[in-house]
Design an enzyme around this catalytic site. Structure first.
Site, PDB file in Angstrom:
ATOM      1  N   HIS A 195      13.149  17.145  10.985  1.00 42.43           N
ATOM      2  CA  HIS A 195      13.929  17.531  12.164  1.00 42.43           C
ATOM      3  C   HIS A 195      13.124  18.309  13.211  1.00 42.43           C
ATOM      4  O   HIS A 195      13.593  19.336  13.731  1.00 42.43           O
ATOM      5  CB  HIS A 195      15.153  18.345  11.732  1.00 42.43           C
ATOM      6  N   HIS A 252      23.354  16.827  14.839  1.00 38.19           N
ATOM      7  CA  HIS A 252      23.542  17.121  13.420  1.00 38.19           C
ATOM      8  C   HIS A 252      24.886  17.792  13.131  1.00 38.19           C
ATOM      9  O   HIS A 252      24.976  18.702  12.290  1.00 38.19           O
ATOM     10  CB  HIS A 252      22.383  17.987  12.921  1.00 38.19           C
ATOM     11  N   GLU A 285      24.437  10.985  11.299  1.00 36.04           N
ATOM     12  CA  GLU A 285      23.366  11.182  12.274  1.00 36.04           C
ATOM     13  C   GLU A 285      22.805   9.827  12.691  1.00 36.04           C
ATOM     14  O   GLU A 285      22.067   9.198  11.938  1.00 36.04           O
ATOM     15  CB  GLU A 285      22.248  12.034  11.652  1.00 36.04           C
TER      16      GLU A 285
HETATM   17  C1  GLA Z   1      19.417  15.907   7.049  1.00 32.73           C
HETATM   18  C2  GLA Z   1      18.561  15.634   5.876  1.00 32.73           C
HETATM   19  C3  GLA Z   1      19.027  16.419   4.706  1.00 32.73           C
HETATM   20  C4  GLA Z   1      19.073  17.886   5.027  1.00 32.73           C
HETATM   21  C5  GLA Z   1      19.924  18.113   6.245  1.00 32.73           C
HETATM   22  C6  GLA Z   1      19.904  19.547   6.674  1.00 32.73           C
HETATM   23  O1  GLA Z   1      20.615  15.288   6.969  1.00 32.73           O
HETATM   24  O2  GLA Z   1      18.487  14.271   5.564  1.00 32.73           O
HETATM   25  O3  GLA Z   1      18.171  16.181   3.617  1.00 32.73           O
HETATM   26  O4  GLA Z   1      17.794  18.367   5.277  1.00 32.73           O
HETATM   27  O5  GLA Z   1      19.502  17.293   7.289  1.00 32.73           O
HETATM   28  O6  GLA Z   1      20.148  20.428   5.630  1.00 32.73           O
END
Ligand code: GLA
Length: 348
Positions: free
Chosen positions: A110, A184, A312
């Site tokens: 991210h 997110h 997402e």
């Molecule tokens: C995304 C990732 C997860 C986790 C979340 C945040 O969805 O795929 O593994 O890291 O973000 O906690």
């Protein structure tokens, strides 16, 4: 016009704002210019009762607490430059090797240490024929988090007259760079502490198989006959115990052209529905597996495992290292464009 108010100061003393967009049905979304974060989203249930359907906090302190930093759930935030993971924090572009921060085991997740979720965006409230808008702009400087090129990003949130939250992303760069942008938000359309009763459909016949570090192996595996098959509606909780850790995978959407269907969600107790459409080829369906009750959000709610789910929309994880995946490299002179719509409704 959307209203603006102070969302209390960040730890370094900068004032952060909160913008609230409203439509004629009383649907409201509040978004702060810190990380472009959706903090609150009020939509009606089948009795017409408005309720907040996203996880988050009432003020900045929640987003800047040491516990939140440590847990790193990215509640409601904009994610960039690269949503999801890049293996070992490394990629090669035009013969040059780039190294990013390893902030998720050995991988980059991210955007790195200080992704787009932790920066202040320039905010401009406004309106269009569709509804009230919030335009957010951020220039990610050349070399930020190890990524090449100055990247100018614009995100427009629109709360439409017919109860959809539309997110339009555009970006330009002066050097070739990977770009993969998403939001997110964690949704919970019910009044329950978990989302296991929500019924999900995803028009995706395949998903990207991952290794233990959640990095794709390159294989696109058919979902048929597995707990990943959401081509027909299934409650999240129905088969989740067969997926070690819970769902945290990228589904390969069947349609890829224009705005296409990505997911439908139905919550039987409130009748709330959410339909996701996107221009992206993939969607990470994450069931809040890492939430463990240490974070306390709005209305004193404790966020335990599966307190919310994320849908997402995105390009596939680790695409810069997977030549067979759809391209994520933005070239100078090109305009990156991506749209995702979360449409809310009720079914009685
Ligand atoms: C995304 C990732 C997860 C986790 C979340 C945040 O969805 O795929 O593994 O890291 O973000 O906690």
């Amino acid at each position: 016009m959307p209203t603006a108010s102070s969302f209390v100061t960040t730890t370094d003393g900068t004032e952060v704002q909160l913008f609230t967009l409203t439509n004629a049905h009383g649907v409201q979304v509040s978004i702060t210019n810190y990380g472009g974060t959706i903090t609150r989203l009020l939509v009606p249930d089948k009795a017409g009762q408005l309720g907040d359907v996203v996880l988050g906090f009432d003020n900045m302190r929640g987003y800047q607490s040491p516990e939140y930093r440590k847990a790193g759930p990215y509640f409601g935030a904009l994610i960039g430059r690269y949503a999801n993971r890049i293996a070992q924090g490394k990629f090669t572009l035009d013969g040059k090797a780039y190294t990013l921060a390893q902030n998720n085991g050995a991988n980059t997740l991210h955007g790195g240490q200080q992704g787009f979720d932790k920066v202040l965006w320039q905010a401009q409230p406004g309106s269009s024929t569709e509804g009230q808008t919030l335009t957010l702009k951020y220039r990610s400087p050349d070399g930020e988090e190890g990524y090449p090129g100055n990247l100018d990003v614009t995100v427009v949130y629109t709360l439409t007259k017919d109860d959809a939250l539309q997110i339009d992303y555009t970006a330009t760069t002066d050097k070739a760079t990977p770009v993969n942008l998403t939001n997110h938000a964690y949704f919970n359309l019910s009044n329950d502490p978990d989302i296991l009763g929500h019924v999900v459909t995803m028009p995706a016949d395949r998903y990207t198989v991952v290794d233990a570090g959640l990095i794709p192996t390159g294989e696109l595996r058919p979902v048929k006959g597995t707990p990943f098959d959401f081509t027909a509606p299934h409650a999240i909780g129905e088969r989740i115990s067969q997926v070690p850790g819970g769902y945290d995978h990228n589904w390969v959407l069947n349609e890829t052209q224009g705005l296409h269907a990505a997911a439908q969600v139905y919550e039987p107790t409130t009748g709330r529905t959410m339909e996701v459409r996107t221009t992206e080829p993939g969607i990470q369906f994450y069931t809040g597996n890492f939430l463990d009750g240490t974070l306390k959000g709005k209305e004193g709610k404790v966020y335990g495992q599966h307190a919310g789910f994320c849908l997402e929309t995105q390009h596939f994880p680790d695409s810069p290292n997977q030549p067979a995946f759809p391209n994520t490299i933005l070239q100078p002179g090109e305009i990156f464009k991506s749209t995702t719509i979360y449409q809310f409704g009720v079914r009685s």
